[in-house]
Design a protein around this motif. Structure first.
Motif, PDB file in Angstrom:
ATOM      1  N   ALA A 117     -18.544  49.505  55.199  1.00 42.37           N
ATOM      2  CA  ALA A 117     -17.802  49.732  53.956  1.00 42.37           C
ATOM      3  C   ALA A 117     -16.315  49.751  54.256  1.00 42.37           C
ATOM      4  O   ALA A 117     -15.907  49.936  55.410  1.00 42.37           O
ATOM      5  CB  ALA A 117     -18.214  51.056  53.319  1.00 42.37           C
ATOM      6  N   HIS A 118     -15.519  49.514  53.237  1.00 38.35           N
ATOM      7  CA  HIS A 118     -14.085  49.780  53.359  1.00 38.35           C
ATOM      8  C   HIS A 118     -13.580  50.296  52.023  1.00 38.35           C
ATOM      9  O   HIS A 118     -14.056  49.898  50.964  1.00 38.35           O
ATOM     10  CB  HIS A 118     -13.298  48.549  53.835  1.00 38.35           C
ATOM     11  N   HIS A 119     -12.645  51.220  52.109  1.00 37.37           N
ATOM     12  CA  HIS A 119     -12.166  51.907  50.918  1.00 37.37           C
ATOM     13  C   HIS A 119     -10.646  51.829  50.845  1.00 37.37           C
ATOM     14  O   HIS A 119      -9.963  52.125  51.838  1.00 37.37           O
ATOM     15  CB  HIS A 119     -12.595  53.384  50.951  1.00 37.37           C
ATOM     16  N   ALA A 120     -10.122  51.444  49.701  1.00 36.09           N
ATOM     17  CA  ALA A 120      -8.682  51.520  49.460  1.00 36.09           C
ATOM     18  C   ALA A 120      -8.349  52.970  49.120  1.00 36.09           C
ATOM     19  O   ALA A 120      -8.985  53.571  48.251  1.00 36.09           O
ATOM     20  CB  ALA A 120      -8.294  50.596  48.313  1.00 36.09           C
ATOM     21  N   LEU A 121      -7.390  53.542  49.831  1.00 34.61           N
ATOM     22  CA  LEU A 121      -7.016  54.936  49.610  1.00 34.61           C
ATOM     23  C   LEU A 121      -5.710  54.995  48.818  1.00 34.61           C
ATOM     24  O   LEU A 121      -4.730  54.349  49.188  1.00 34.61           O
ATOM     25  CB  LEU A 121      -6.834  55.658  50.949  1.00 34.61           C
ATOM     26  N   ALA A 122      -5.717  55.767  47.753  1.00 34.57           N
ATOM     27  CA  ALA A 122      -4.501  55.978  46.965  1.00 34.57           C
ATOM     28  C   ALA A 122      -3.875  57.292  47.425  1.00 34.57           C
ATOM     29  O   ALA A 122      -4.389  58.375  47.133  1.00 34.57           O
ATOM     30  CB  ALA A 122      -4.837  56.031  45.488  1.00 34.57           C
ATOM     31  N   VAL A 123      -2.792  57.185  48.196  1.00 33.59           N
ATOM     32  CA  VAL A 123      -2.146  58.373  48.761  1.00 33.59           C
ATOM     33  C   VAL A 123      -0.949  58.754  47.898  1.00 33.59           C
ATOM     34  O   VAL A 123      -0.014  57.961  47.767  1.00 33.59           O
ATOM     35  CB  VAL A 123      -1.700  58.119  50.218  1.00 33.59           C
ATOM     36  N   PRO A 124      -0.936  59.935  47.300  1.00 33.78           N
ATOM     37  CA  PRO A 124       0.189  60.349  46.459  1.00 33.78           C
ATOM     38  C   PRO A 124       1.524  60.309  47.216  1.00 33.78           C
ATOM     39  O   PRO A 124       1.626  60.838  48.323  1.00 33.78           O
ATOM     40  CB  PRO A 124      -0.169  61.792  46.068  1.00 33.78           C
TER      41      PRO A 124
END
Length: 208
Positions: free
Chosen positions: A186-193
């Motif tokens: 799997a791969h996940h796009a991370l939304a970092v504030p």
């Protein structure tokens, strides 16, 4: 905005529920990182506000993907993502390994000052590390390319374990050059504030 408000807002934006006292410990870690960084050059980021987004929140964004009872942070450097992980997940036994003595000296200081009973610090090269048991999760934030990462740490992963590699852009070339015994599950796009740059978490498993 103070770093306290910035951190609290970022944790809320990530949807994380941290244990009592975790934010205080994260801020204490940040203060230690800032202090030691003046002498030991642990990170290129000098500004406390940037450290919150680029280091603390960036590390915390990956926390929900850690499963199992043990994790190894390879080439931990200033303790990222391992120390935020250990603070936010006291149920997880977290081991940090780095070959540079001044960096592990800092990590040991953080462990002592923050009272992190679930943290273990190892000085040495990961390919030479031979603990009694393997790890459920092996992670790295800026250690090497994927092929080298899995090759140097394969002996440390439990058969049912997973690698979690923190990357910027999705590394298509690195994925293509993986050995045939490792696969991306799997791969996940991370939304970092507060972080404009692309961040991805690559999940890898043994293919055999």
């Amino acid at each position: 905005m103070t770093v306290e408000h910035q951190l609290a807002a970022g944790i809320a934006a990530l949807g994380l529920s941290l244990p009592e006292g975790a934010e205080t410990k994260l801020l204490a870690y940040l203060a230690l990182l800032e202090k030691w960084n003046r002498v030991y050059n642990l990170t290129a980021v000098r500004n406390a506000e940037r450290m919150v987004s680029h280091h603390l929140l960036d590390s915390l964004a990956a926390v929900p993907f850690f499963r199992g009872e043990s994790a190894l942070d390879v080439g931990s450097g200033g303790g990222l993502p391992g120390i935020p992980l250990a603070i936010s997940r006291p149920d997880l036994q977290v081991t940090l390994i780095d070959s540079i003595v001044k960096k592990t000296a800092f990590l040991l200081q953080v462990k002592a000052e923050l009272g992190l009973a679930n943290l273990n610090v190892v000085t040495g090269r990961v390919e030479d590390y031979r603990p009694e048991t393997g790890f459920d999760v092996i992670t790295s934030r800026a250690f090497s390319d994927l092929k080298e990462f899995v090759s140097l740490t394969r002996h440390l992963l439990k058969p049912t374990g997973r690698w979690l590699a923190m990357k910027g852009l999705l590394p298509h070339e690195e994925i293509a050059s993986l050995p045939d015994w490792a696969r991306v599950s799997a791969h996940h796009a991370l939304a970092v504030p507060g972080l404009e740059a692309a961040r991805h978490l690559i999940v890898l498993e043994l293919a055999v």
